[in-house]
Design a protein around this motif. Sequence first.
Motif, PDB file in Angstrom:
ATOM      1  N   UNK A  78       0.887  -1.143   0.200  1.00 21.46           N
ATOM      2  CA  UNK A  78       0.126  -0.105  -0.086  1.00 21.46           C
ATOM      3  C   UNK A  78       0.781   1.189  -0.167  1.00 21.46           C
ATOM      4  N   UNK A  79       0.340   2.267  -0.110  1.00 23.35           N
ATOM      5  CA  UNK A  79       0.884   3.760  -0.169  1.00 23.35           C
ATOM      6  C   UNK A  79       1.641   3.734   1.282  1.00 23.35           C
ATOM      7  N   UNK A  80       2.692   4.709   1.338  1.00 23.78           N
ATOM      8  CA  UNK A  80       3.356   4.665   2.612  1.00 23.78           C
ATOM      9  C   UNK A  80       3.517   6.274   2.974  1.00 23.78           C
ATOM     10  N   UNK A  81       3.612   6.741   3.999  1.00 26.41           N
ATOM     11  CA  UNK A  81       4.136   8.273   4.260  1.00 26.41           C
ATOM     12  C   UNK A  81       4.488   8.317   5.439  1.00 26.41           C
ATOM     13  N   UNK A  82       5.499   9.620   5.443  1.00 24.05           N
ATOM     14  CA  UNK A  82       6.153   9.816   6.458  1.00 24.05           C
ATOM     15  C   UNK A  82       5.341  10.588   7.783  1.00 24.05           C
ATOM     16  N   UNK A  83       5.457  10.289   8.823  1.00 26.53           N
ATOM     17  CA  UNK A  83       4.448  10.932   9.952  1.00 26.53           C
ATOM     18  C   UNK A  83       5.425  12.353  10.322  1.00 26.53           C
ATOM     19  N   UNK A  84       4.629  13.218  11.144  1.00 27.12           N
ATOM     20  CA  UNK A  84       4.938  14.334  11.568  1.00 27.12           C
ATOM     21  C   UNK A  84       5.374  13.900  13.151  1.00 27.12           C
ATOM     22  N   UNK A  85       5.956  15.060  13.894  1.00 28.50           N
ATOM     23  CA  UNK A  85       6.395  14.632  15.172  1.00 28.50           C
ATOM     24  C   UNK A  85       5.459  14.139  16.185  1.00 28.50           C
ATOM     25  N   UNK A  86       4.290  14.536  16.104  1.00 25.58           N
ATOM     26  CA  UNK A  86       3.158  14.032  16.984  1.00 25.58           C
ATOM     27  C   UNK A  86       2.635  12.678  16.697  1.00 25.58           C
ATOM     28  N   UNK A  87       2.686  12.620  15.303  1.00 25.57           N
ATOM     29  CA  UNK A  87       2.307  11.195  14.881  1.00 25.57           C
ATOM     30  C   UNK A  87       3.363  10.162  15.160  1.00 25.57           C
ATOM     31  N   UNK A  88       4.774  10.783  15.136  1.00 24.69           N
ATOM     32  CA  UNK A  88       5.924   9.610  15.369  1.00 24.69           C
ATOM     33  C   UNK A  88       5.733   9.295  16.941  1.00 24.69           C
ATOM     34  N   UNK A  89       5.640  10.323  17.694  1.00 24.12           N
ATOM     35  CA  UNK A  89       5.478  10.189  19.204  1.00 24.12           C
ATOM     36  C   UNK A  89       4.362   9.170  19.713  1.00 24.12           C
ATOM     37  N   UNK A  90       3.243   9.151  18.788  1.00 22.47           N
ATOM     38  CA  UNK A  90       2.250   8.333  19.137  1.00 22.47           C
ATOM     39  C   UNK A  90       2.562   6.977  18.668  1.00 22.47           C
ATOM     40  N   UNK A  91       3.388   6.883  17.458  1.00 22.77           N
ATOM     41  CA  UNK A  91       3.676   5.585  17.082  1.00 22.77           C
ATOM     42  C   UNK A  91       4.733   4.781  17.769  1.00 22.77           C
ATOM     43  N   UNK A  92       5.685   5.580  18.480  1.00 24.95           N
ATOM     44  CA  UNK A  92       7.123   5.276  19.375  1.00 24.95           C
ATOM     45  C   UNK A  92       6.059   4.666  20.658  1.00 24.95           C
ATOM     46  N   UNK A  93       5.088   5.356  21.005  1.00 25.24           N
ATOM     47  CA  UNK A  93       4.285   4.942  22.413  1.00 25.24           C
ATOM     48  C   UNK A  93       3.709   3.521  21.999  1.00 25.24           C
ATOM     49  N   UNK A  94       3.107   3.192  20.897  1.00 24.93           N
ATOM     50  CA  UNK A  94       2.390   1.958  20.465  1.00 24.93           C
ATOM     51  C   UNK A  94       3.474   1.060  20.316  1.00 24.93           C
ATOM     52  N   UNK A  95       4.698   1.220  19.783  1.00 22.16           N
ATOM     53  CA  UNK A  95       5.783   0.386  19.612  1.00 22.16           C
ATOM     54  C   UNK A  95       6.250   0.016  20.976  1.00 22.16           C
ATOM     55  N   UNK A  96       6.184   0.794  21.992  1.00 22.69           N
ATOM     56  CA  UNK A  96       6.883   0.665  23.515  1.00 22.69           C
ATOM     57  C   UNK A  96       5.809  -0.373  24.012  1.00 22.69           C
ATOM     58  N   UNK A  97       4.428  -0.208  23.623  1.00 21.73           N
ATOM     59  CA  UNK A  97       3.607  -1.090  24.671  1.00 21.73           C
ATOM     60  C   UNK A  97       3.646  -2.496  23.928  1.00 21.73           C
ATOM     61  N   UNK A  98       3.988  -2.496  22.622  1.00 20.79           N
ATOM     62  CA  UNK A  98       4.128  -4.026  22.131  1.00 20.79           C
ATOM     63  C   UNK A  98       5.532  -4.503  22.445  1.00 20.79           C
ATOM     64  N   UNK A  99       6.455  -4.037  22.227  1.00 19.00           N
ATOM     65  CA  UNK A  99       7.901  -4.587  22.365  1.00 19.00           C
ATOM     66  C   UNK A  99       8.682  -4.077  24.001  1.00 19.00           C
ATOM     67  N   UNK A 100       8.897  -4.967  24.586  1.00 20.98           N
ATOM     68  CA  UNK A 100       9.327  -4.726  25.854  1.00 20.98           C
ATOM     69  C   UNK A 100      10.904  -4.237  25.798  1.00 20.98           C
ATOM     70  N   UNK A 101      11.765  -4.622  24.812  1.00 22.96           N
ATOM     71  CA  UNK A 101      12.935  -4.175  24.422  1.00 22.96           C
ATOM     72  C   UNK A 101      12.856  -2.630  24.058  1.00 22.96           C
ATOM     73  N   UNK A 102      11.946  -2.326  23.179  1.00 26.86           N
ATOM     74  CA  UNK A 102      11.848  -0.753  23.038  1.00 26.86           C
ATOM     75  C   UNK A 102      11.737  -0.119  24.107  1.00 26.86           C
ATOM     76  N   UNK A 103      10.780  -0.369  25.128  1.00 35.21           N
ATOM     77  CA  UNK A 103      10.776   0.177  26.554  1.00 35.21           C
ATOM     78  C   UNK A 103      12.243   0.241  27.259  1.00 35.21           C
ATOM     79  N   UNK A 104      12.970  -0.905  27.210  1.00 29.11           N
ATOM     80  CA  UNK A 104      14.088  -0.885  28.075  1.00 29.11           C
ATOM     81  C   UNK A 104      15.105   0.064  27.249  1.00 29.11           C
TER      82      UNK A 104
END
Length: 126
Positions: A78-104
């Motif tokens: 599908x189409x891909x796009x780059x995120x702005x700072x706010x969306x990137x922060x939200x994506x990082x938060x979602x990734x941290x919830x899924x991956x323990x190593x990301x949080x660490x």
Amino acid sequence: MSVIDEIGRSKHVSLETYRRDGTGVSTPVWHVVDGNQLYVVSEAKAWKVKRVRNTGRAKVTVCDIRGRIKPGAATAEGPARLLDETETAAARTMLARKYVMSRAGNWFARLLRLKRPPLIGIAVTL
């Protein structure tokens, strides 16, 4: 189970982005799916970010940590796009919830006051 559900439940996906000449380049990445959007976070200077900026499309396939794809693995394009700072922060938060190593890793970087390169999110509409 739908393709989006199968991709969302996997630990890693191979993110294939495309050069200007159409050649695909795959990279195994951590990801999180929210609705029909797949989110990935990468260093802002990474080649995959430059390829998304140039072509605006990507393909994701379920893989293992080394990027090896099993026959018949779930795939979506599908189409891909780059995120702005706010969306990137939200994506990082979602990734941290899924991956323990990301949080660490985030915790140690803050604790040790490590200077980290700028990050940017990539969203792929599945």
